[in-house]
Structure formats: C-alpha cells, structure tokens
Design a protein around this motif. Structure first.
Motif, short mmCIF file in Angstrom:
data_model
loop_
_atom_site.label_atom_id
_atom_site.label_comp_id
_atom_site.label_asym_id
_atom_site.label_seq_id
_atom_site.Cartn_x
_atom_site.Cartn_y
_atom_site.Cartn_z
N ALA A 216 0.80 -1.24 0.00
CA ALA A 216 0.00 0.00 0.00
C ALA A 216 0.83 1.28 0.00
N ILE A 217 1.96 1.28 0.70
CA ILE A 217 2.68 2.54 0.93
C ILE A 217 3.12 3.24 -0.37
N PRO A 218 3.74 2.54 -1.33
CA PRO A 218 4.18 3.25 -2.54
C PRO A 218 3.02 3.92 -3.27
N HIS A 219 1.86 3.27 -3.34
CA HIS A 219 0.70 3.86 -4.03
C HIS A 219 0.15 5.03 -3.24
N ALA A 220 0.09 4.85 -1.92
CA ALA A 220 -0.44 5.93 -1.07
C ALA A 220 0.44 7.17 -1.20
N LEU A 221 1.75 6.97 -1.32
CA LEU A 221 2.67 8.10 -1.45
C LEU A 221 2.47 8.84 -2.78
N MET A 222 2.00 8.11 -3.79
CA MET A 222 1.76 8.73 -5.10
C MET A 222 0.41 9.43 -5.15
N GLY A 223 -0.32 9.38 -4.06
CA GLY A 223 -1.61 10.07 -4.01
C GLY A 223 -2.77 9.26 -4.55
N LYS A 224 -2.54 7.96 -4.79
CA LYS A 224 -3.63 7.14 -5.33
C LYS A 224 -4.58 6.67 -4.22
N ASP A 225 -5.79 6.38 -4.61
CA ASP A 225 -6.72 5.75 -3.66
C ASP A 225 -6.29 4.30 -3.47
N PHE B 61 -9.79 0.66 4.35
CA PHE B 61 -9.35 -0.65 4.86
C PHE B 61 -10.52 -1.45 5.42
N SER B 62 -10.52 -2.72 5.12
CA SER B 62 -11.55 -3.61 5.64
C SER B 62 -10.98 -5.03 5.69
N ALA B 63 -11.38 -5.78 6.69
CA ALA B 63 -10.88 -7.16 6.77
C ALA B 63 -11.64 -8.06 5.81
N THR B 64 -12.91 -7.74 5.61
CA THR B 64 -13.75 -8.56 4.72
C THR B 64 -14.47 -7.60 3.77
N MET B 65 -15.01 -8.15 2.72
CA MET B 65 -15.68 -7.29 1.72
C MET B 65 -17.12 -7.74 1.47
N PRO B 66 -17.99 -7.58 2.46
CA PRO B 66 -19.40 -7.89 2.19
C PRO B 66 -19.95 -6.93 1.12
N PRO B 67 -21.10 -7.27 0.48
CA PRO B 67 -21.59 -6.47 -0.66
C PRO B 67 -21.78 -4.98 -0.32
N GLU B 68 -22.23 -4.69 0.90
CA GLU B 68 -22.46 -3.27 1.25
C GLU B 68 -21.16 -2.48 1.20
N ILE B 69 -20.07 -3.14 1.59
CA ILE B 69 -18.77 -2.46 1.61
C ILE B 69 -18.26 -2.28 0.18
N THR B 70 -18.47 -3.31 -0.64
CA THR B 70 -18.06 -3.18 -2.05
C THR B 70 -18.78 -1.99 -2.69
N LYS B 71 -20.08 -1.87 -2.39
CA LYS B 71 -20.87 -0.76 -2.96
C LYS B 71 -20.29 0.58 -2.54
N LEU B 72 -19.93 0.66 -1.26
CA LEU B 72 -19.36 1.90 -0.72
C LEU B 72 -18.07 2.27 -1.44
N THR B 73 -17.23 1.26 -1.68
CA THR B 73 -15.95 1.55 -2.35
C THR B 73 -16.20 1.98 -3.80
N GLU B 74 -17.21 1.38 -4.41
CA GLU B 74 -17.51 1.77 -5.80
C GLU B 74 -17.99 3.21 -5.88
#
Ligand code: AMP
Length: 505
Positions: free
Chosen positions: A31-40, A183-196
C-alpha cells in the motif's frame, strides 16, 4: 524489501527504525508506494497485519508539505471505536516523533471544549469516530473542505455498527479531489458498494484471502451443554488445562450481559480477569486495557464491539465463550492471537444450538475446525437445549455449584433467541455494570483477607493443590458471596440433599 525502498521520507524512516521495525509487512509493502503517489487504496487486511502503519507512514510523509488552518483539518481518519481511534493516535505520535504534527482526537466520553481547542489550532491529523465527528460539524466548529486525505478504517466493523449512513454523509462533505485510503478485513456487498461509490480507481491490496485465519493459530472446538453455567464450567476447565501455556487471553462473548456475568463468575472463581464492553466509560476502558497490555491482568472478557481492532500484541489464547453469530467475527476474534508469525491457540465453546453458526464459520474459513475432545454427539441427551439439566437421586453432582445456585435462584436464561434479536441485544445495556478495576481488586482483597491464606502459585488463581472439582470451598463461598453481594437467597449453594430427590409420581 526494506522500508527505505518504499519512498518514505528520511524523518519517517528514522522513526520507523527507532520503533524497531526493519521489514515492511505485506500490506505496508503493497500500500505505501501507491499511497505516497496520491492514489486511492483499497486495503483488504485483518488487524495484526500492520495495516495502521500502512496508512500512517505515507500520510506523515505527505503531510511534510503544507500546514493546517484553523478548524480545517488536513487529513481525517475514521475509526469505529474510541479505543481504535486512540491507538491510531499513538501510532501518529510514535511515527511522527520527528515532526510537529497537530493531532486532534474526536471521540465520545471527552469534553467538546478540549476537542474544540485542538481544532481551533488547526489539525494536521484528525482522528474521529463518525458520531462525534458529525456532532462537531453540526456545532459549526469543524470544516471538512480542507481534507486532503481521508482514511476509512475497519469498514466492515463500521457496517456492523450501523455507521455506513454516517460514513456516506461524511464522504459527501469532503472534496472530491481528496485521496481515500480504505481498509476492511472482509468485503461484504455493502462495503463493495461503498468503495464503488467513493473510491476513484483504487489500487487493491489484499494481503490475505478475505476471511482466512492465520496458520500459526491452533484452533479447537470444545463441546458444552447449553446453559451458561455449563459453558462457564467448560471455560474454567479449559483455562486451567492451558495454564502452562496461557500468557494472556481474550474471552469473547456475543452480548454485553454475558460479558458482565462471565466476568463476575471468573472473579468468584479467583481468576485474574477484567472486562471490556461498550457501556464502560472511557477512563475505565483505558485503565482495563492498560492493565491487560502491561500483563497485570491475565484474562480479558470482551464483546466484539469493545475489542474490535485493539492492538494488544502477543495474546497467547483466544476463547470464544459464544460462537459468533457473524462468521466474520470469528476471523476477527482469532486474529487477536497468532499475530506477526507468533503461535497462538483458540478454543470455541460450542453447544447444539450453535451448529448453524459453526457451519457458516467453517464455510467462510474454508476448513473444518478440530474438536478438542469429541463432538456434540457425546453431550448427554438430557442436557438438550430446551431442557435444563435434571437433578435427582444418583445424578452426578455437577462441579460448578455456584452456578447451580444462580439457576436455583431463578436466573434462567430465556430460550434461545433468534439471531436478529441477539444482534439487537448485542450492545444493549448490561444487567449490572461491570465494577471498576479498583472495586474489583477491593473485592478480591477483602476476600483474601477474610481467608487469610493466599501465597504463591499462579497469579490470580488459588495457590493450593487443585481439587478434583472446581467448587469453591463451602466457607469461602459464603464469604465470597457476602463480599460481592450477589443476592443469594434461600438455600443458595447449600441445598440439602433431600430436596434434590425427585418425587415419584
Ligand atoms: P496493526 O495491524 O496495525 O494493528 O498492527 C499490528 C502490530 O504489528 C502492531 O503491534 C504494530 O506495532 C506491529 N507492526 C507494524 N508494522 C510492523 C512491521 N513492519 N514489523 C513488525 N511489526 C509491525
């Protein structure tokens, strides 16, 4: 790979070295290299994987440019619980030791005025639970349009706690141009929707398959008859059997009321136990946690909500007093032990009514968990879920007589509730508040003084030879019951034998 390969600033690298970390964990490396580049970033990682540093380190590096303005925090980290928020703050202090960061923590249980002052000074880092953040915003003391980096941590726990509408509101208040680390430990559908909805072309970093348990944890199932006193007896026996290896343990219950009951029961049996649940005030929770972290306290009874995300390194054992209703919670609970490659053990107490939840867990983690000493088929039929164990002439005396006392006093639990109802109860106020540690210690001290006989032996447990059952001694029982004022009436534990003979009809 080393931390120096990730692109972090020299000041951050120096703080990491001082913290004693030499090699980034997979979530950090990913995660760190991408986060440093300003990416989500969408990080799928359990607690214990080093995910906090995975967002804290790049954030501090990026904060080196620019400065904060009054009431306009530059970054915002949302955490589901107060403890987790406080832990993230500790991480910023640790890794930000070479920076002059203004950090504000907005959590319940702390006065608004103090928090307002910090916001007024201009916060580089604002760490908050969603409810308190919105309260501040509504008071007009907080402007979110200067936020450059937003972190949403433990998103699946936010979902469990009903925070998703708050999170959506907050996301909509922050400029579209922000960077989001999620960050999430699991990806239930509601969380996937939120990220989208709220992440822009995120880099997905998944360090372990969603819902896997660490291979360093030895997991076992332990059968039990269904009643709480049966389960408490099973637990006591397990703790004793593990005494040599047990350094410290978290004991998970599904409901707050069980946390409270189990905690009191463990104290009565002289285990060195503390408790943690959502109703305790902030100071009591912190004090309890500090005692557990420092090793003064060996056993911590907790609900999922209270314990979620707590950074307690090196827990040797996890006991599931109840099988979790949500299979994901099993993964989170087990994640408390076997961290950073260490070995750990977990024991889950299972009754017949738990089989549905157990099936879901085994399906989720993709493996069958071994039984410690035979499966439920060997639990005697008379101790079925619908019927309290019968007592009669010739019936074996059960070991936990104090618990029998509870039953005789009519403290029967209501029949098994449907899952939805149990979830609704999960954070309902406990029947009795858990005493503060000082009271707890006073109760133990009074008890010891009364007996005048406690020396040596394992911390918190009776020092004399083990008896072949775990009944407290008769005279001790009376004193202890007096000390803790548990309201025993009638015969209590001293029911004469003739009263236990079944009438012939
Ligand atoms: P977390 O997943 O953020 O709760 O971190 C779990 C534990 O791992 C914490 O005690 C951290 O201090 C520790 N930790 C974080 N990064 C590293 C690392 N690179 N090497 C070893 N331990 C780490």
């Amino acid at each position: 790979m080393t931390f120096a390969d990730l692109g972090l600033s020299p000041k951050v690298l120096s703080a990491v070295t001082d913290a004693g970390y030499t090699k980034p964990t997979p979530i950090q490396a990913g995660a760190i290299p991408h986060a440093l580049m300003g990416k989500d970033v969408l990080g799928i990682a359990q607690t214990g994987t080093g995910k906090t540093a995975a967002f804290v380190l790049p954030m501090i590096t990026r904060l080196e440019k620019g400065r904060a303005r009054a009431r306009m925090p530059r970054t915002l980290i949302l955490e589901p619980t107060r403890e987790l928020a406080a832990q993230v703050e500790e991480n910023f202090v640790k890794y930000g030791k070479n920076h002059k960061l203004n950090i504000a923590l907005l959590i319940g249980g702390v006065s608004f005025d103090e928090q307002d002052k910090k916001l007024e000074r201009g916060a580089d880092v604002l760490i908050a639970t969603p409810g308190r953040l919105l309260d501040h915003r509504e008071r007009g003391k907080l402007l979110l349009n200067g936020v450059e980096i937003l972190v949403i941590d433990e998103a699946d726990r936010m979902l469990d706690m009903g925070f998703i509408p708050d999170i959506e509101r907050i996301c909509e208040m922050i400029p579209f141009t922000r960077q989001t680390l999620f960050f999430s430990a699991t990806m239930p559908p509601e969380i996937t929707k939120l990220t989208e909805k709220f992440l822009h072309a995120p880099v997905r970093v998944e360090v372990a398959r969603a819902a896997t348990t660490a291979s360093t944890v030895t997991q076992r199932l332990v059968k039990s008859a269904p009643k709480p006193w049966d389960k408490r007896e099973v637990l006591r026996n397990l703790i004793r059997a593990e005494a040599d290896e047990l350094k410290n343990a978290i004991i998970f219950c599904n409901r707050k009321v069980e946390v409270s009951d189990l905690y009191k029961s463990l104290l009565k049996y002289e285990f060195d136990a503390g408790a943690l649940h959502g109703d305790m005030d902030q100071r009591a929770r912190m004090a309890m946690l500090d005692s557990f972290r420092s090793g003064k306290l060996k056993l911590l009874v907790a609900s999922d909500v209270a314990a979620r995300g707590l950074d307690i390194p090196d827990v040797s054992h996890v006991f599931n007093f109840d099988v979790p209703i949500h299979a994901e919670d099993y993964v989170h609970r087990i994640g408390r032990t076997g961290r950073a490659g260490r070995s750990g053990k977990s024991f889950t107490i299972v009754t017949r009514s738990d089989t549905k939840y157990l099936d879901a867990i085994e399906k989720l983690i993709g493996q069958n968990i071994e039984w410690l000493d035979g499966d439920l088929s060997t639990v005697v039929a008379s101790e079925s879920d619908d019927e309290a164990p019968r007592r009669g002439r010739g019936a074996p005396r059960r070991a936990g007589r104090k618990d029998e006392g509870e039953r005789k006093r009519g403290r029967r639990e209501s029949p098994a509730k449907p899952a939805e109802e149990m979830l609704a109860d999960a954070e309902a106020p406990a029947a009795e508040a858990v005493p503060e540690r000082s009271e707890r210690k006073d109760a133990i001290k009074a008890d010891n003084a009364a007996r005048g006989s406690r020396s040596g032996g394992a911390k918190g447990e009776r020092s004399d030879k083990p008896r072949n059952d775990d009944r407290p001694r008769r005279e001790d029982r009376r004193r202890r019951d007096d000390d803790l004022n548990d309201g025993t009436v009638g015969f209590g534990d001293d029911m004469p034998a003739f009263m236990l003979i079944e009438a012939k009809v």
